[in-house]
Design a protein around this motif. Structure first.
Motif, PDB file in Angstrom:
ATOM      1  N   PHE A   9       0.831  -1.190   0.000  1.00 14.68           N
ATOM      2  CA  PHE A   9       0.000   0.000   0.000  1.00 14.68           C
ATOM      3  C   PHE A   9       0.876   1.255   0.000  1.00 14.68           C
ATOM      4  CE2 PHE A   9      -3.050   2.867   2.288  1.00 14.68           C
ATOM      5  CZ  PHE A   9      -3.835   3.064   1.177  1.00 14.68           C
ATOM      6  N   VAL A  10       1.935   1.240   0.812  1.00 13.53           N
ATOM      7  CA  VAL A  10       2.849   2.381   0.873  1.00 13.53           C
ATOM      8  C   VAL A  10       3.460   2.623  -0.510  1.00 13.53           C
ATOM      9  CG1 VAL A  10       5.029   3.221   1.813  1.00 13.53           C
ATOM     10  CG2 VAL A  10       3.372   2.118   3.309  1.00 13.53           C
ATOM     11  N   ALA A  11       3.872   1.517  -1.137  1.00 17.89           N
ATOM     12  CA  ALA A  11       4.524   1.656  -2.431  1.00 17.89           C
ATOM     13  C   ALA A  11       3.588   2.274  -3.463  1.00 17.89           C
ATOM     14  CB  ALA A  11       4.991   0.286  -2.903  1.00 17.89           C
ATOM     15  N   ALA A  12       2.306   1.968  -3.348  1.00 20.82           N
ATOM     16  CA  ALA A  12       1.363   2.435  -4.358  1.00 20.82           C
ATOM     17  C   ALA A  12       0.854   3.849  -4.071  1.00 20.82           C
ATOM     18  CB  ALA A  12       0.176   1.483  -4.423  1.00 20.82           C
ATOM     19  N   THR A  13       1.136   4.366  -2.896  1.00 20.07           N
ATOM     20  CA  THR A  13       0.564   5.638  -2.493  1.00 20.07           C
ATOM     21  C   THR A  13       1.498   6.800  -2.834  1.00 20.07           C
ATOM     22  OG1 THR A  13      -0.577   4.538  -0.708  1.00 20.07           O
ATOM     23  CG2 THR A  13      -0.349   6.895  -0.520  1.00 20.07           C
ATOM     24  N   VAL A  14       0.906   7.923  -3.221  1.00 16.66           N
ATOM     25  CA  VAL A  14       1.677   9.116  -3.532  1.00 16.66           C
ATOM     26  C   VAL A  14       1.432  10.130  -2.431  1.00 16.66           C
ATOM     27  CG1 VAL A  14       2.262  10.484  -5.518  1.00 16.66           C
ATOM     28  CG2 VAL A  14       0.353   8.864  -5.652  1.00 16.66           C
ATOM     29  N   ALA A  15       2.467  10.819  -2.045  1.00 18.11           N
ATOM     30  CA  ALA A  15       2.269  11.870  -1.058  1.00 18.11           C
ATOM     31  C   ALA A  15       2.241  13.221  -1.755  1.00 18.11           C
ATOM     32  CB  ALA A  15       3.382  11.823  -0.022  1.00 18.11           C
ATOM     33  N   PHE A  16       1.045  13.779  -1.861  1.00 14.11           N
ATOM     34  CA  PHE A  16       0.929  15.145  -2.368  1.00 14.11           C
ATOM     35  C   PHE A  16       1.150  16.102  -1.201  1.00 14.11           C
ATOM     36  CE2 PHE A  16      -1.803  12.766  -5.341  1.00 14.11           C
ATOM     37  CZ  PHE A  16      -1.284  13.200  -6.541  1.00 14.11           C
ATOM     38  N   THR A  17       1.538  17.321  -1.503  1.00 14.98           N
ATOM     39  CA  THR A  17       1.609  18.321  -0.430  1.00 14.98           C
ATOM     40  C   THR A  17       0.198  18.794  -0.135  1.00 14.98           C
ATOM     41  OG1 THR A  17       1.784  20.204  -1.925  1.00 14.98           O
ATOM     42  CG2 THR A  17       3.857  19.120  -1.272  1.00 14.98           C
ATOM     43  N   PHE A  18       0.042  19.432   1.000  1.00 16.91           N
ATOM     44  CA  PHE A  18      -1.263  19.992   1.365  1.00 16.91           C
ATOM     45  C   PHE A  18      -1.733  20.967   0.277  1.00 16.91           C
ATOM     46  CE2 PHE A  18      -4.048  23.062   3.388  1.00 16.91           C
ATOM     47  CZ  PHE A  18      -4.879  22.267   4.148  1.00 16.91           C
ATOM     48  N   ASP A  19      -0.824  21.818  -0.197  1.00 16.75           N
ATOM     49  CA  ASP A  19      -1.185  22.804  -1.223  1.00 16.75           C
ATOM     50  C   ASP A  19      -1.633  22.131  -2.521  1.00 16.75           C
ATOM     51  OD1 ASP A  19      -0.643  24.803   0.530  1.00 16.75           O
ATOM     52  OD2 ASP A  19       1.245  25.429  -0.402  1.00 16.75           O
ATOM     53  N   GLU A  20      -0.965  21.018  -2.853  1.00 18.77           N
ATOM     54  CA  GLU A  20      -1.357  20.303  -4.075  1.00 18.77           C
ATOM     55  C   GLU A  20      -2.767  19.723  -3.929  1.00 18.77           C
ATOM     56  OE1 GLU A  20       3.005  18.811  -5.771  1.00 18.77           O
ATOM     57  OE2 GLU A  20       1.994  17.623  -4.247  1.00 18.77           O
ATOM     58  N   LEU A  21      -3.064  19.188  -2.761  1.00 16.79           N
ATOM     59  CA  LEU A  21      -4.399  18.612  -2.545  1.00 16.79           C
ATOM     60  C   LEU A  21      -5.468  19.708  -2.533  1.00 16.79           C
ATOM     61  CD1 LEU A  21      -3.318  15.987   0.094  1.00 16.79           C
ATOM     62  CD2 LEU A  21      -4.324  15.471  -2.136  1.00 16.79           C
ATOM     63  N   TRP A  22      -5.128  20.849  -1.966  1.00 16.44           N
ATOM     64  CA  TRP A  22      -6.046  21.995  -1.969  1.00 16.44           C
ATOM     65  C   TRP A  22      -6.316  22.429  -3.419  1.00 16.44           C
ATOM     66  CZ3 TRP A  22      -9.459  24.709   0.657  1.00 16.44           C
ATOM     67  CH2 TRP A  22      -9.701  26.051   0.349  1.00 16.44           C
ATOM     68  N   ALA A  23      -5.261  22.447  -4.231  1.00 14.58           N
ATOM     69  CA  ALA A  23      -5.412  22.836  -5.637  1.00 14.58           C
ATOM     70  C   ALA A  23      -6.253  21.810  -6.396  1.00 14.58           C
ATOM     71  CB  ALA A  23      -4.039  22.993  -6.293  1.00 14.58           C
ATOM     72  N   LEU A  24      -6.052  20.517  -6.121  1.00 15.09           N
ATOM     73  CA  LEU A  24      -6.839  19.476  -6.792  1.00 15.09           C
ATOM     74  C   LEU A  24      -8.316  19.597  -6.431  1.00 15.09           C
ATOM     75  CD1 LEU A  24      -4.454  16.385  -6.386  1.00 15.09           C
ATOM     76  CD2 LEU A  24      -5.190  17.421  -8.557  1.00 15.09           C
ATOM     77  N   GLN A  25      -8.571  19.853  -5.149  1.00 12.12           N
ATOM     78  CA  GLN A  25      -9.965  20.002  -4.696  1.00 12.12           C
ATOM     79  C   GLN A  25     -10.627  21.204  -5.384  1.00 12.12           C
ATOM     80  OE1 GLN A  25     -11.507  18.043  -1.849  1.00 12.12           O
ATOM     81  NE2 GLN A  25     -13.301  18.881  -2.866  1.00 12.12           N
ATOM     82  N   ASN A  26      -9.904  22.315  -5.439  1.00 12.86           N
ATOM     83  CA  ASN A  26     -10.466  23.506  -6.083  1.00 12.86           C
ATOM     84  C   ASN A  26     -10.659  23.302  -7.579  1.00 12.86           C
ATOM     85  OD1 ASN A  26     -10.732  26.217  -4.353  1.00 12.86           O
ATOM     86  ND2 ASN A  26      -9.168  24.922  -3.443  1.00 12.86           N
ATOM     87  N   SER A  27      -9.693  22.615  -8.196  1.00 15.04           N
ATOM     88  CA  SER A  27      -9.802  22.360  -9.629  1.00 15.04           C
ATOM     89  C   SER A  27     -11.043  21.515  -9.938  1.00 15.04           C
ATOM     90  CB  SER A  27      -8.528  21.663 -10.109  1.00 15.04           C
ATOM     91  OG  SER A  27      -8.743  21.095 -11.366  1.00 15.04           O
ATOM     92  N   LEU A  28     -11.296  20.522  -9.081  1.00 15.32           N
ATOM     93  CA  LEU A  28     -12.501  19.708  -9.263  1.00 15.32           C
ATOM     94  C   LEU A  28     -13.747  20.599  -9.259  1.00 15.32           C
ATOM     95  CD1 LEU A  28     -14.290  17.146  -9.269  1.00 15.32           C
ATOM     96  CD2 LEU A  28     -14.031  17.093  -6.773  1.00 15.32           C
ATOM     97  N   TRP A  29     -13.839  21.457  -8.270  1.00 15.68           N
ATOM     98  CA  TRP A  29     -15.059  22.267  -8.166  1.00 15.68           C
ATOM     99  C   TRP A  29     -15.143  23.338  -9.255  1.00 15.68           C
ATOM    100  CZ3 TRP A  29     -17.592  18.840  -6.311  1.00 15.68           C
ATOM    101  CH2 TRP A  29     -17.514  18.313  -5.033  1.00 15.68           C
ATOM    102  N   ASP A  30     -13.970  23.834  -9.712  1.00 15.02           N
ATOM    103  CA  ASP A  30     -13.997  24.781 -10.841  1.00 15.02           C
ATOM    104  C   ASP A  30     -14.648  24.112 -12.051  1.00 15.02           C
ATOM    105  OD1 ASP A  30     -12.732  26.795  -9.414  1.00 15.02           O
ATOM    106  OD2 ASP A  30     -10.725  26.295 -10.171  1.00 15.02           O
ATOM    107  N   GLN A  31     -14.337  22.825 -12.228  1.00 16.03           N
ATOM    108  CA  GLN A  31     -14.875  22.117 -13.394  1.00 16.03           C
ATOM    109  C   GLN A  31     -16.309  21.642 -13.177  1.00 16.03           C
ATOM    110  OE1 GLN A  31     -11.947  20.477 -15.824  1.00 16.03           O
ATOM    111  NE2 GLN A  31     -10.559  20.189 -14.099  1.00 16.03           N
TER     112      GLN A  31
END
Ligand SMILES: *[C@@H]1O[C@H](CO)[C@@H](O)[C@H](O)[C@H]1NC(C)=O
Ligand SMILES: *[C@@H]1O[C@H](CO)[C@@H](O)[C@H](O)[C@H]1NC(C)=O
Ligand SMILES: *[C@@H]1O[C@H](CO)[C@@H](O)[C@H](O)[C@H]1NC(C)=O
Ligand SMILES: *[C@@H]1O[C@H](CO)[C@@H](O)[C@H](O)[C@H]1NC(C)=O
Ligand SMILES: *[C@@H]1O[C@H](CO)[C@@H](O)[C@H](O)[C@H]1NC(C)=O
Length: 278
Positions: A9-31
């Protein structure tokens, strides 16, 4: 065994930064907002979803795969001219947010323009848990419409006042039910042809939906109800062969009473837990 799985599971997981996750969340809602959502309905490479995405929405049910989730999340709120309950999303504000590794949890207040009810502006709160894959695409999401029962009653109240000049909930439900049935059956006439026909005639369709199918409660948008068929009606035009059965008498596995409360609440649906490693 446990350690081995944990390492996988660790090997398959990516660690995004908090800012990256915030940007992904906002990008989802923008779309998600109209009209940006129109571009996501058919999206493949540019889709916010991974091809094998798993999605769950508490008031409806679970949805597997990108095509279905595109049509559902983006297609449902994309036509201001067509009869719908909540209309189109026009703005959002994330009011609560926590994120770690590849998982984000958010509470978002949207503004919807209920275009079918004289452009009534209504706030809608959606709580989400999202798990992203290494490409920043959504691999899993779990969404809850907070206070949906109250939202539905508020929308029905607006419909009664604005369309039917009544404050009587029962009369509103009957009249809105007739209107929804007529709209769903017209969609059936227009798109469900040949092998995709579900009803022998429009009159029989309207009779089935208005007279023989229950309207549905706030938690029954994925059960054998008129409200469920109203949800799926918006997707029919995108892929009739897939969605016509959902508005038909059988409900095509989506608008069916196949599960109890306990079945739904205790179902283990997601491949991965929404728990960051460690
Ligand atoms: C999606 O694709 C279908 C057929 O491939 C097309 O009819 C439809 O207009 C497209 N929708 C959007 C919003 O681009
Ligand atoms: C709601 O949508 C209608 C139709 O697209 C538009 O004319 C109206 O200006 C919108 N109202 C708001 C408050 O967004
Ligand atoms: C709301 O809009 C409908 C047409 O869509 C119109 O018939 C009705 O009179 C409007 N209601 C009010 C109270 O303005
Ligand atoms: C709405 O109903 C009220 C009575 O309930 C009536 O006095 C009024 O004239 C009606 N308005 C319209 C536009 O039909
Ligand atoms: C629904 O039932 C009522 C009474 O049983 C009947 O008058 C009406 O025609 C039915 N509606 C349709 C669309 O068949």
């Amino acid at each position: 065994m446990y350690v081995f799985l944990q390492m996988l599971f660790v090997a398959a997981t990516v660690a995004f930064t908090f800012d990256e996750l915030w940007a992904l969340q906002n990008s989802l809602w923008d779309q998600f907002l109209y009209p940006a959502n129109l571009l996501q309905i058919n999206a493949t490479e540019s889709s916010v979803f991974a091809e094998n995405v798993q999605g769950r929405v508490d008031i409806t049910r679970t949805f597997d795969g990108r095509e279905l989730n595109n049509e559902y999340i983006f297609g449902l709120f994309s036509d201001p001219e067509h009869l719908s309950l909540v209309g189109i999303p026009t703005a959002y504000k994330i009011t609560q947010f926590a994120a770690n590794e590849n998982i984000a949890s958010a509470t978002t207040i949207f503004t919807f323009n209920a275009t079918s009810f004289n452009n009534t502006v209504v706030p809608v709160t959606i709580d989400t848990w999202i798990l992203f894959n290494a490409d920043g695409k959504i691999a899993q999401y779990d969404a809850t419409f907070r206070w949906f029962g109250w939202l539905l009653d508020t929308l029905l109240g607006a419909a009664g006042r604005l369309l039917f000049n009544t404050t009587d909930p029962a009369e509103t439900q009957t009249r809105l039910g007739d209107l929804l049935a007529d709209t769903i059956c017209q969609t059936h006439e227009d798109y469900c042809v040949g092998e995709n026909v579900q009803y022998p005639s429009k009159a029989e369709c309207v009779d089935f939906l208005a007279n023989k199918t229950r309207f549905g409660k706030a938690y029954e948008l994925g059960r054998n109800t008129l409200l469920c068929r109203e949800v799926h009606e918006h997707m029919v035009r995108h892929r009739p062969e897939v969605h016509c059965p959902h508005i038909g008498p059988t409900g095509g596995d989506y608008c069916v009473d196949d599960k109890t409360y306990a079945d739904v609440v205790t179902e283990i649906y997601f491949r991965e837990p929404f728990i960051p490693v460690g």
